[in-house]
Motif scaffolding. Structure first.
Motif, PDB file in Angstrom:
ATOM      1  N   TYR A  33       0.843  -1.191   0.000  1.00  0.00           N
ATOM      2  CA  TYR A  33       0.000   0.000   0.000  1.00  0.00           C
ATOM      3  C   TYR A  33       0.883   1.247   0.000  1.00  0.00           C
ATOM      4  O   TYR A  33       1.973   1.266   0.578  1.00  0.00           O
ATOM      5  CB  TYR A  33      -0.881   0.035   1.257  1.00  0.00           C
ATOM      6  CG  TYR A  33      -1.650  -1.241   1.534  1.00  0.00           C
ATOM      7  CD1 TYR A  33      -1.066  -2.273   2.259  1.00  0.00           C
ATOM      8  CD2 TYR A  33      -2.953  -1.404   1.093  1.00  0.00           C
ATOM      9  CE1 TYR A  33      -1.764  -3.435   2.524  1.00  0.00           C
ATOM     10  CE2 TYR A  33      -3.661  -2.565   1.358  1.00  0.00           C
ATOM     11  CZ  TYR A  33      -3.068  -3.570   2.073  1.00  0.00           C
ATOM     12  OH  TYR A  33      -3.756  -4.726   2.337  1.00  0.00           O
ATOM     13  N   TYR A  35       0.449   5.332   1.100  1.00  0.00           N
ATOM     14  CA  TYR A  35      -0.397   6.298   1.781  1.00  0.00           C
ATOM     15  C   TYR A  35       0.267   7.664   1.705  1.00  0.00           C
ATOM     16  O   TYR A  35       1.489   7.786   1.619  1.00  0.00           O
ATOM     17  CB  TYR A  35      -0.593   5.931   3.253  1.00  0.00           C
ATOM     18  CG  TYR A  35      -1.377   4.676   3.509  1.00  0.00           C
ATOM     19  CD1 TYR A  35      -0.753   3.435   3.573  1.00  0.00           C
ATOM     20  CD2 TYR A  35      -2.761   4.729   3.709  1.00  0.00           C
ATOM     21  CE1 TYR A  35      -1.472   2.282   3.827  1.00  0.00           C
ATOM     22  CE2 TYR A  35      -3.487   3.582   3.970  1.00  0.00           C
ATOM     23  CZ  TYR A  35      -2.838   2.365   4.032  1.00  0.00           C
ATOM     24  OH  TYR A  35      -3.555   1.222   4.275  1.00  0.00           O
ATOM     25  N   GLN A  37       0.393  11.428   3.871  1.00  0.00           N
ATOM     26  CA  GLN A  37       0.053  12.107   5.109  1.00  0.00           C
ATOM     27  C   GLN A  37       0.476  13.565   5.011  1.00  0.00           C
ATOM     28  O   GLN A  37       1.656  13.867   4.812  1.00  0.00           O
ATOM     29  CB  GLN A  37       0.724  11.448   6.318  1.00  0.00           C
ATOM     30  CG  GLN A  37       0.262  12.026   7.650  1.00  0.00           C
ATOM     31  CD  GLN A  37       0.861  11.287   8.840  1.00  0.00           C
ATOM     32  OE1 GLN A  37       2.014  10.873   8.814  1.00  0.00           O
ATOM     33  NE2 GLN A  37       0.069  11.122   9.898  1.00  0.00           N
ATOM     34  N   SER A  42      -4.217  12.868   9.127  1.00  0.00           N
ATOM     35  CA  SER A  42      -4.125  11.421   9.133  1.00  0.00           C
ATOM     36  C   SER A  42      -3.631  10.892   7.784  1.00  0.00           C
ATOM     37  O   SER A  42      -3.281  11.662   6.902  1.00  0.00           O
ATOM     38  CB  SER A  42      -5.484  10.824   9.479  1.00  0.00           C
ATOM     39  OG  SER A  42      -5.339   9.453   9.718  1.00  0.00           O
ATOM     40  N   LEU A  43      -3.616   9.598   7.649  1.00  0.00           N
ATOM     41  CA  LEU A  43      -3.120   8.967   6.428  1.00  0.00           C
ATOM     42  C   LEU A  43      -4.269   8.734   5.456  1.00  0.00           C
ATOM     43  O   LEU A  43      -5.340   8.280   5.832  1.00  0.00           O
ATOM     44  CB  LEU A  43      -2.449   7.631   6.737  1.00  0.00           C
ATOM     45  CG  LEU A  43      -1.061   7.701   7.332  1.00  0.00           C
ATOM     46  CD1 LEU A  43      -1.105   7.938   8.820  1.00  0.00           C
ATOM     47  CD2 LEU A  43      -0.276   6.440   7.020  1.00  0.00           C
ATOM     48  N   SER A  45      -5.223   6.763   1.850  1.00  0.00           N
ATOM     49  CA  SER A  45      -4.806   5.696   0.935  1.00  0.00           C
ATOM     50  C   SER A  45      -4.652   6.224  -0.482  1.00  0.00           C
ATOM     51  O   SER A  45      -5.514   6.932  -0.982  1.00  0.00           O
ATOM     52  CB  SER A  45      -5.845   4.573   0.955  1.00  0.00           C
ATOM     53  OG  SER A  45      -5.517   3.597   0.000  1.00  0.00           O
ATOM     54  N   VAL A  48      -3.205   0.510  -3.874  1.00  0.00           N
ATOM     55  CA  VAL A  48      -3.070  -0.849  -3.376  1.00  0.00           C
ATOM     56  C   VAL A  48      -2.514  -1.686  -4.518  1.00  0.00           C
ATOM     57  O   VAL A  48      -3.062  -1.668  -5.620  1.00  0.00           O
ATOM     58  CB  VAL A  48      -4.429  -1.443  -2.949  1.00  0.00           C
ATOM     59  CG1 VAL A  48      -4.245  -2.831  -2.396  1.00  0.00           C
ATOM     60  CG2 VAL A  48      -5.113  -0.535  -1.965  1.00  0.00           C
ATOM     61  N   PHE A  88       4.083   7.182   2.656  1.00  0.00           N
ATOM     62  CA  PHE A  88       4.441   5.930   3.326  1.00  0.00           C
ATOM     63  C   PHE A  88       4.086   4.752   2.439  1.00  0.00           C
ATOM     64  O   PHE A  88       3.014   4.724   1.825  1.00  0.00           O
ATOM     65  CB  PHE A  88       3.656   5.771   4.637  1.00  0.00           C
ATOM     66  CG  PHE A  88       4.028   6.749   5.709  1.00  0.00           C
ATOM     67  CD1 PHE A  88       3.295   7.915   5.881  1.00  0.00           C
ATOM     68  CD2 PHE A  88       5.092   6.504   6.562  1.00  0.00           C
ATOM     69  CE1 PHE A  88       3.617   8.820   6.882  1.00  0.00           C
ATOM     70  CE2 PHE A  88       5.429   7.406   7.558  1.00  0.00           C
ATOM     71  CZ  PHE A  88       4.683   8.565   7.716  1.00  0.00           C
ATOM     72  N   SER A 100      -0.498  -4.097   8.865  1.00  0.00           N
ATOM     73  CA  SER A 100       0.538  -3.549   7.992  1.00  0.00           C
ATOM     74  C   SER A 100       1.768  -3.089   8.758  1.00  0.00           C
ATOM     75  O   SER A 100       1.671  -2.502   9.838  1.00  0.00           O
ATOM     76  CB  SER A 100      -0.028  -2.376   7.190  1.00  0.00           C
ATOM     77  OG  SER A 100      -1.112  -2.787   6.381  1.00  0.00           O
ATOM     78  N   PHE A 102       4.774  -0.453   8.274  1.00  0.00           N
ATOM     79  CA  PHE A 102       5.026   0.769   7.523  1.00  0.00           C
ATOM     80  C   PHE A 102       6.518   1.087   7.454  1.00  0.00           C
ATOM     81  O   PHE A 102       7.280   0.783   8.387  1.00  0.00           O
ATOM     82  CB  PHE A 102       4.328   1.960   8.187  1.00  0.00           C
ATOM     83  CG  PHE A 102       2.849   2.031   7.933  1.00  0.00           C
ATOM     84  CD1 PHE A 102       1.981   1.173   8.577  1.00  0.00           C
ATOM     85  CD2 PHE A 102       2.337   2.966   7.053  1.00  0.00           C
ATOM     86  CE1 PHE A 102       0.609   1.228   8.337  1.00  0.00           C
ATOM     87  CE2 PHE A 102       0.966   3.043   6.812  1.00  0.00           C
ATOM     88  CZ  PHE A 102       0.111   2.169   7.457  1.00  0.00           C
ATOM     89  N   GLY A 103       6.909   1.734   6.359  1.00  0.00           N
ATOM     90  CA  GLY A 103       8.210   2.363   6.298  1.00  0.00           C
ATOM     91  C   GLY A 103       8.192   3.660   7.096  1.00  0.00           C
ATOM     92  O   GLY A 103       7.147   4.066   7.615  1.00  0.00           O
ATOM     93  N   ASP A 104       9.338   4.310   7.184  1.00  0.00           N
ATOM     94  CA  ASP A 104       9.437   5.541   7.960  1.00  0.00           C
ATOM     95  C   ASP A 104       8.985   6.779   7.188  1.00  0.00           C
ATOM     96  O   ASP A 104       8.973   7.882   7.729  1.00  0.00           O
ATOM     97  CB  ASP A 104      10.863   5.755   8.459  1.00  0.00           C
ATOM     98  CG  ASP A 104      11.156   4.922   9.699  1.00  0.00           C
ATOM     99  OD1 ASP A 104      12.342   4.651   9.968  1.00  0.00           O
ATOM    100  OD2 ASP A 104      10.190   4.533  10.388  1.00  0.00           O
TER     101      ASP A 104
END
Lengths: 112, 116
Positions: A33, A35, A37, A42-43, A45, A48, A88, A100, A102-104
């Motif tokens: 996924y 995302y 921000q 918030s995040l 989408s 996908v 992200f 999930s 997540f990456g940083d």
């Protein structure tokens, strides 16, 4: 343990330029996924990707997935200021849908 | 269609106190996941609830606990607060974690917790 690495972590680019954000992950997965921000928000989408070779496009953003290389890319075409945000990628372990990792994040700043 | 709502939006606690955060899932979603997002980092998975049962947990100690109610809303409880618990706590709902297809998370705006 599933690890997700993004690079670069910070990206400053001029309007009109192209660039690619990379997302590597450490174990087999077929759900990836992307995302977005915005600061203090918030995040949201974006994409996908569910299978090897999947490609999705929305406006100036295009995401792709190579499950064999465990790599996803988010390509930005002709960047505009409105794309400034943190992006992200997130990966679901194959046996744990929805949990999930997540990456940083990659913080993108698009300058005029 | 209502989205994911969280409360409170901001709160300040002191070390050792307890906190309860609340989340209402998006209409039609039956799965709720909680994430902790420290400043400058990506969200970290705390746990997930499906049909009122815990359905997976990340690397968080037992003082992080939760509940899901019959209407699919959820609570996150944190006992014995520590300074490192200061973060944005995000609730996300999804349709069904057992499905084979996409499981896109719909996130709430988060609860920002500061522990002094």
């Amino acid at each position: 343990e599933l690890k997700v690495e993004q690079n670069p972590l910070f990206l400053s680019m001029q309007e009109g330029k192209n660039y690619t954000i990379y997302c590597n992950y450490s174990t087999t997965s077929d759900r990836l996924y992307w995302y977005r921000q915005d600061p203090g928000k918030s995040l949201e989408s974006l994409f996908v990707l569910l299978s090897n070779g999947a490609v999705k496009q929305e406006g100036r953003l295009m995401a792709s997935l190579d499950t064999k290389a465990r790599l996803s890319t988010l390509h930005i075409t002709a960047a505009v200021h409105d794309l400034s945000a943190t992006y992200f990628c997130a990966v679901d372990p194959r046996t744990n849908a929805g949990k999930s990792t997540f990456g940083d994040g990659t913080t993108l700043t698009v300058k005029p | 269609e209502t989205g994911v709502t969280q409360s409170p939006t901001h709160l300040i606690k002191t070390r050792g106190q307890q906190v309860t955060l609340r989340c209402s899932s998006q209409s039609g979603h039956n799965t709720v996941s909680w994430y902790q997002q420290a400043l400058g980092q990506g969200p970290q998975f705390i746990f997930q609830y499906y049909r009122e049962e815990e359905n997976g947990r990340g690397n968080f100690p037992p003082r992080f606990s939760g509940l899901q109610f019959p209407n699919y809303s959820s609570e996150l409880n944190v006992n014995a607060l520590e300074l490192d618990d200061s973060a944005l706590y995000l609730c996300a709902s999804s349709l069904d974690s057992t499905g084979a297809g996409a499981n896109v998370l719909t996130f709430g705006a988060g609860s920002r917790l500061t522990v002094l």
